[in-house]
Scaffold this active site. Structure first.
Site: not given
Ligand code: NDP
Ligand code: 2IT
Length: 445
Positions: A126, A166
């Site tokens: 990561k 992420d």
């Molecule tokens: P994005 O940046 O696209 O979206 C994040 C969302 O969460 C936004 O709505 C954001 O609000 C909110 N958020 C983030 N930090 C905070 C905080 N500290 N307090 C309140 N709200 C918060 O990220 P992703 O959707 O990609 O990721 C979301 C989660 O999913 C994370 O935990 C990530 O590790 C996990 N994840 C992501 C994957 C991927 O493929 N993208 C795969 C597997 C897991 P705001 O915009 O206002 O900050």
């Molecule tokens: O937390 C996760 O699994 C991710 N942000 C996606 C990682 C990836 O390599 O697609």
């Protein structure tokens, strides 16, 4: 916890002071491993657990970049290459002001087991930065990504370490990162990063994969009781990449999503969240959640409260770590919530997880429920290696098969160890044994 496991945990705490999220992620896995080390003393003899808890390599670097007013800023960049027993390091990059080494290590540690659970040849890693993308212009984002990649490029490669997105890193950022890698190396090495645009080696359905995968996983859990999403009330926290496509798939399966959020508050829309409007507000306009409510007659915004106060049958936390605490869990239980599936990484605190599980709420840990994103990244790597490009339907079908497979692996492992229905135990043990067996086979390296 056995003495060996406790000793391994104590070492983690001593060696990584102040990194509370990393401690939490390690504890949550080690807590499940008692029965497996009892059955397999060879893991203890080969010191597999202490070896797993220490990253192979931790890189910290300076990222200088210039804003639109020609002011120079200095951020910190990270890449933690945790474990490469099953394949090249694989895991996303997070750009958020809260990022520090402890966050990257917790995410890298989780990623090892998640990637193992997919059954695909990918190790765990990561990275990220404490850079805050909010309010930055496109050009500022581009210059930051270029500077970040100037250092990162020395440590990654299609067979070495393959980053992706992420929090704060989506298609736009991946494009700039890949562009700079290409310029620096003079090579079109598509498999070096995933989450790319379709025009330059991306996979169809990667954008949707994490959110869709979480819903597919939850659907499998419900099927065991003859249930499904149809007719259910769902609350999804966040409104970023994962949340958005969880909303879309839940809608497609006949559920009504009644609330979503961002860091400024949450919006309740009893008519059901309009996916296209939310996508327009968040992906295209990059606006706050209130912009959604402004355009929906019966929606209202709540600031300062907790989204988990909104009554629902199914809760999908898809924002960030530790966003759902014990109080929130109790409220969900009181309101009759029957299933919680973690779309985000470690969104439930340990106290919340305990409360939900002991109240009999079906609970899917993130390393199983959100593995669809990284699994589809591995499908992107496959397409890149064969210079192929699959259709959306084919890729989504593969994703669904993978999620069904992960669900089966977790459920069967939980049964095998005498804890039917315990997806936390099932996911941790099933992921761990794959990595541990590979480590044994590869020797002490
Ligand atoms: P994005 O940046 O696209 O979206 C994040 C969302 O969460 C936004 O709505 C954001 O609000 C909110 N958020 C983030 N930090 C905070 C905080 N500290 N307090 C309140 N709200 C918060 O990220 P992703 O959707 O990609 O990721 C979301 C989660 O999913 C994370 O935990 C990530 O590790 C996990 N994840 C992501 C994957 C991927 O493929 N993208 C795969 C597997 C897991 P705001 O915009 O206002 O900050
Ligand atoms: O937390 C996760 O699994 C991710 N942000 C996606 C990682 C990836 O390599 O697609």
């Amino acid at each position: 916890m056995t003495q060996d496991l406790q000793a391994a945990f104590d070492t983690v705490v001593r060696r990584n002071p102040g990194e509370s999220e990393f401690h939490q992620a390690v504890y949550e896995v080690l807590e499940s491993l008692g029965p497996v080390v009892e059955r397999h003393p060879e893991y203890v003899d080969a010191s597999i657990i202490p070896r797993l808890c220490e990253p192979n390599r931790q890189i910290i670097f300076k990222v200088n970049w210039e804003d639109d007013n020609c002011r120079i800023h200095t951020n910190r960049g990270f890449r933690v290459q945790f474990n490469s027993s099953l394949g090249p390091y694989k895991g996303g990059l997070r750009f958020h002001p809260s990022v520090y080494l402890g966050i990257i290590k917790f995410l890298g540690f989780e990623q090892i087991f998640k990637n193992a659970l997919t059954g695909m040849p990918i190790g765990g890693g990561k990275g990220g930065s404490d850079f805050d993308p909010k309010g930055k212009s496109d050009n500022e984002i581009m210059r930051f990504c270029q500077s970040f990649m100037t250092e990162l490029s020395q440590h990654i490669g299609a067979d070495t370490d393959v980053p992706a997105g992420d929090i704060g890193v989506g298609g736009r950022e991946i494009g700039y990162l890949f562009g700079q890698y290409k310029k620096l190396t003079g090579r079109y090495e598509s498999g070096v990063i995933t989450g790319k645009g379709i025009l330059f080696g991306g996979s169809r359905a990667r954008t949707e994969a994490t959110g869709y995968g979480t819903v597919f996983f939850a659907e499998e859990m419900m099927k065991l009781n003859g249930q499904g999403f149809d007719g259910k009330k769902v609350v999804v926290s966040g409104s970023g990449n994962v949340a958005l496509y969880a909303v879309e798939k839940a809608n497609q399966l006949g559920a009504t999503v009644v609330a979503v959020s961002d860091s400024s508050g949450y919006v309740v829309d009893e008519d059901g969240i309009d996916f296209e409007l939310l996508q327009d507000v968040k992906e295209k306009r990059r606006a706050r959640i209130s912009a959604y409510a402004d355009e929906r007659p019966n929606a209202h915004v709540v600031t300062g409260g907790s989204i988990w106060d909104v009554p629902c049958d199914i809760a999908l936390p898809c924002a960030t770590q530790n966003e759902l605490d014990e109080n929130a869990a109790k409220t969900l239980i009181q309101n009759g919530c029957k299933l919680v599936a973690e779309g985000a990484n470690m969104p439930c605190t340990p106290q919340a997880t305990r409360a939900l599980r002991s109240a009999g709420v079906l609970f899917a840990p993130g390393k199983a429920a959100n593995a669809g994103g990284v699994a589809t990244s591995a499908l992107e790597m496959q397409q890149n290696a064969s210079r192929d490009s699959w259709s959306f339907e084919h890729t989504e079908e593969r994703l669904q098969q993978i999620m069904v497979g992960i669900h089966e692996r977790c459920a069967e492992t939980a049964d095998e160890y005498g804890h039917p229905g315990d997806y936390v135990l099932g996911a941790n043990i099933a992921g761990f044994t794959r990595v541990a067996d590979a480590m044994l086979a590869l020797g002490v390296i």
